[in-house]
Design a protein around this motif. Structure first.
Motif, mmCIF file in Angstrom:
data_model
loop_
_atom_site.group_PDB
_atom_site.id
_atom_site.type_symbol
_atom_site.label_atom_id
_atom_site.label_comp_id
_atom_site.label_asym_id
_atom_site.label_seq_id
_atom_site.Cartn_x
_atom_site.Cartn_y
_atom_site.Cartn_z
ATOM 1 N N SER A 9 59.537 46.562 64.239
ATOM 2 C CA SER A 9 60.936 45.845 63.510
ATOM 3 C C SER A 9 62.003 44.796 64.833
ATOM 4 C CB SER A 9 62.408 46.289 63.346
ATOM 5 O OG SER A 9 62.118 47.411 63.160
ATOM 6 N N GLN A 10 61.082 44.824 66.063
ATOM 7 C CA GLN A 10 61.636 44.006 67.557
ATOM 8 C C GLN A 10 60.862 42.513 67.013
ATOM 9 O OE1 GLN A 10 61.828 45.484 71.436
ATOM 10 N NE2 GLN A 10 62.104 47.454 70.177
ATOM 11 N N LEU A 11 59.440 43.375 66.876
ATOM 12 C CA LEU A 11 58.609 41.726 66.410
ATOM 13 C C LEU A 11 59.136 40.799 65.474
ATOM 14 C CD1 LEU A 11 55.979 40.823 67.261
ATOM 15 C CD2 LEU A 11 54.832 42.083 65.172
ATOM 16 N N MET A 12 59.287 41.741 64.117
ATOM 17 C CA MET A 12 59.903 41.390 63.189
ATOM 18 C C MET A 12 61.057 40.486 63.248
ATOM 19 S SD MET A 12 57.867 41.436 60.800
ATOM 20 C CE MET A 12 56.209 41.510 61.485
ATOM 21 N N ASP A 13 62.236 40.601 64.402
ATOM 22 C CA ASP A 13 63.505 39.303 64.682
ATOM 23 C C ASP A 13 62.445 38.105 65.380
ATOM 24 O OD1 ASP A 13 64.564 41.551 63.825
ATOM 25 O OD2 ASP A 13 65.292 42.357 66.075
ATOM 26 N N PHE A 14 61.650 38.143 65.219
ATOM 27 C CA PHE A 14 61.012 36.437 65.895
ATOM 28 C C PHE A 14 60.947 35.758 64.569
ATOM 29 C CE2 PHE A 14 59.989 38.823 69.514
ATOM 30 C CZ PHE A 14 60.604 37.716 70.561
ATOM 31 N N LEU A 15 61.007 36.376 63.470
ATOM 32 C CA LEU A 15 60.688 35.386 61.635
ATOM 33 C C LEU A 15 62.059 35.256 61.761
ATOM 34 C CD1 LEU A 15 58.837 38.247 60.198
ATOM 35 C CD2 LEU A 15 57.879 36.423 61.044
ATOM 36 N N PRO A 16 61.873 33.436 61.895
ATOM 37 C CA PRO A 16 63.095 32.672 61.076
ATOM 38 C C PRO A 16 62.948 32.925 59.799
ATOM 39 C CG PRO A 16 60.928 31.580 61.013
ATOM 40 C CD PRO A 16 60.601 32.724 61.249
ATOM 41 N N MET A 17 64.674 33.953 59.195
ATOM 42 C CA MET A 17 64.495 34.951 57.990
ATOM 43 C C MET A 17 65.541 33.558 57.063
ATOM 44 S SD MET A 17 63.115 37.185 57.505
ATOM 45 C CE MET A 17 63.953 37.942 55.787
ATOM 46 N N HIS A 18 66.279 32.363 57.749
ATOM 47 C CA HIS A 18 66.820 31.494 56.657
ATOM 48 C C HIS A 18 65.374 31.129 55.884
ATOM 49 C CE1 HIS A 18 66.156 29.952 60.345
ATOM 50 N NE2 HIS A 18 66.712 28.450 59.773
ATOM 51 N N HIS A 19 64.293 30.791 56.955
ATOM 52 C CA HIS A 19 63.232 29.309 56.269
ATOM 53 C C HIS A 19 62.927 30.636 55.041
ATOM 54 C CE1 HIS A 19 63.796 26.399 58.724
ATOM 55 N NE2 HIS A 19 63.799 26.475 59.691
ATOM 56 N N PHE A 20 62.891 32.134 55.520
ATOM 57 C CA PHE A 20 61.949 32.557 54.710
ATOM 58 C C PHE A 20 62.637 32.684 52.971
ATOM 59 C CE2 PHE A 20 60.530 36.652 52.840
ATOM 60 C CZ PHE A 20 59.072 36.676 52.978
ATOM 61 N N ARG A 21 63.415 33.000 53.325
ATOM 62 C CA ARG A 21 64.856 33.258 52.238
ATOM 63 C C ARG A 21 64.639 31.915 51.155
ATOM 64 N NH1 ARG A 21 67.621 36.448 55.027
ATOM 65 N NH2 ARG A 21 68.830 34.762 55.915
ATOM 66 N N SER A 22 65.043 30.861 51.962
ATOM 67 C CA SER A 22 64.417 29.279 50.856
ATOM 68 C C SER A 22 62.759 29.388 50.391
ATOM 69 C CB SER A 22 64.402 27.934 52.325
ATOM 70 O OG SER A 22 65.373 28.275 53.105
ATOM 71 N N CYS A 23 61.981 29.667 50.869
ATOM 72 C CA CYS A 23 60.618 30.068 50.205
ATOM 73 C C CYS A 23 60.624 30.749 49.536
ATOM 74 C CB CYS A 23 60.292 30.170 51.431
ATOM 75 S SG CYS A 23 58.864 29.584 52.745
ATOM 76 N N VAL A 24 60.993 31.694 49.315
ATOM 77 C CA VAL A 24 61.002 32.330 48.095
ATOM 78 C C VAL A 24 62.189 31.684 47.129
ATOM 79 C CG1 VAL A 24 61.740 34.739 47.777
ATOM 80 C CG2 VAL A 24 61.282 34.792 49.756
#
Length: 390
Positions: A9-24
């Protein structure tokens, strides 16, 4: 960041989630999906890459064994082989391709000031392709030869940090040079290529886009010498010439002058002839730039050895591309973590090895990665991305 959370989970914190949601959202990835979202699919596939899982059944068995920890990993749905297979089959692979490009952009910003072995301010890219063999009966869409299937991974590697700036996945029949038609050229940058990309019409387009190239010439290239510069032959240089092409077609395909640099490598006892449209940098820099092209070869070797891109979890084109793009995302994510946590003494290989056995631990990610017994274990593998030869 830590506060008793899993390393994964700490590793996944480095993902820019707002960009991921935009891609989805761009590709309606979660449309009519009541469970097992695109992000949960990404987490499962990223877990498979980080823990070296060999199949969907392998992924299912491992995650179900840790059922009480899945919620803390960000996975809310029940994990089954069929659910993951359907997601890989139907969810648009472009979601993960676009997200990988976001991560690549972030990584490039972090590594922009890194050295790659040549003192040069401009950005330097190495372009090459690697073939991944497939069984034609299982992957009929990836026809390569009459009885053989394959896909090609065309990669433009930024030599600062060995970050892939551009990736294109095609069937094996697509010739390497055709990728030059799809590149978005970065003016002022250097593009280092092998002679498989020697197409003067396409190279002239690079020149018109104000980009530089360094490429191996072929023996049958017809040209006329216009001017010769002095070279110090003790360095291995043999000539530094200004030439014009005189071939029946090539003189029209590339009407401007070119620079021809010949170099003799005493270790391999081989002679190299390079063509470039840059007349400013020293001739020895041209030879050193081409030497750095081997970083892209080492990149292909590295990801094939340490990521899951040779054995696939699905047989459709969408499933294969999804797996490759998520593998690239994991590679770039680890590179981002290395830079942001300032783990300069650790190789990417060592970080992956540590993560593979500590994903379910409730320890600080930085503490896990910087334990003293790991700090000196990075001598061998990731130095492959720094040591190269002709």
């Amino acid at each position: 960041m830590y506060s008793g959370r899993l390393v994964f989970s700490q590793l996944m914190d480095f993902l820019p989630m707002h960009h991921f949601r935009s891609c989805v959202k761009r590709y309606d990835g979660n449309y009519h999906m009541k469970s097992f979202s695109c992000f949960e699919q990404f987490l499962c596939m990223a877990f498979a890459q980080l823990s070296y899982r060999e199949s969907l059944r392998d992924i299912e068995a491992c995650l179900r064994a840790m059922q009480n920890k899945l919620y803390h990993m960000g996975i809310r749905s029940n994990i089954s082989k069929s659910t993951l297979a359907d997601a890989n089959e139907k969810r648009d692979w472009r979601i993960y391709a676009d997200f990988a490009q976001v991560l690549i952009s972030n990584a490039k910003d972090l590594y922009v000031n890194d050295s790659f072995g040549v003192e040069l301010d401009e950005t330097v890219y190495a372009l090459d392709a690697s073939t991944i063999d497939l069984c034609l009966s299982l992957f009929p869409w990836a026809r390569f030869r009459k009885t053989k299937g394959a896909i090609k991974l065309h990669t433009l590697l930024d030599l600062r940090g060995s970050i892939p700036s551009f990736i294109s996945i095609t069937d094996g029949k697509v010739h390497d040079v055709n990728i030059l038609d799809t590149l978005i050229t970065d003016p002022g940058s250097f593009y280092i290529m092998d002679r498989g990309y020697l197409d003067f019409e396409r190279l002239y387009i690079l020149t018109q886009c104000l980009a530089y190239f360094v490429i191996r010439s072929k023996k049958n290239t017809k040209f006329q010498r216009v001017y010769s510069r002095y070279v110090d032959k003790s360095t291995g240089l043999r000539c530094d010439q200004t030439i014009v092409l005189t071939g029946t077609q090539t003189k029209y395909q590339y009407p401007d002058k070119l620079r021809r640099v010949k170099y003799y490598d005493s270790k391999s006892q081989k002679r190299f002839s390079f063509l470039t449209n840059n007349f400013i940098v020293p001739a020895m820099v041209i030879a050193e730039l081409y030497r750095c092209r081997w970083k892209v070869e080492l990149f292909f070797k590295w990801i094939k050895q340490h990521l899951r891109i040779k054995a696939f979890y699905g047989t459709s084109e969408n499933a294969v591309k999804t797996q490759i793009w998520i593998a690239v995302s994991v590679y770039v994510l680890v590179a981002i973590v290395k830079k942001r946590l300032r783990l300069n003494d650790l190789s990417l290989y060592t970080i992956l090895q540590i993560l593979s056995v500590s994903l379910f631990e409730k320890s600080s990610l930085l503490e896990v990665l910087t334990q003293s017994q790991h700090m000196n274990s990075s001598v061998y593998n990731d130095n492959q991305l720094k040591l190269f030869d002709y």
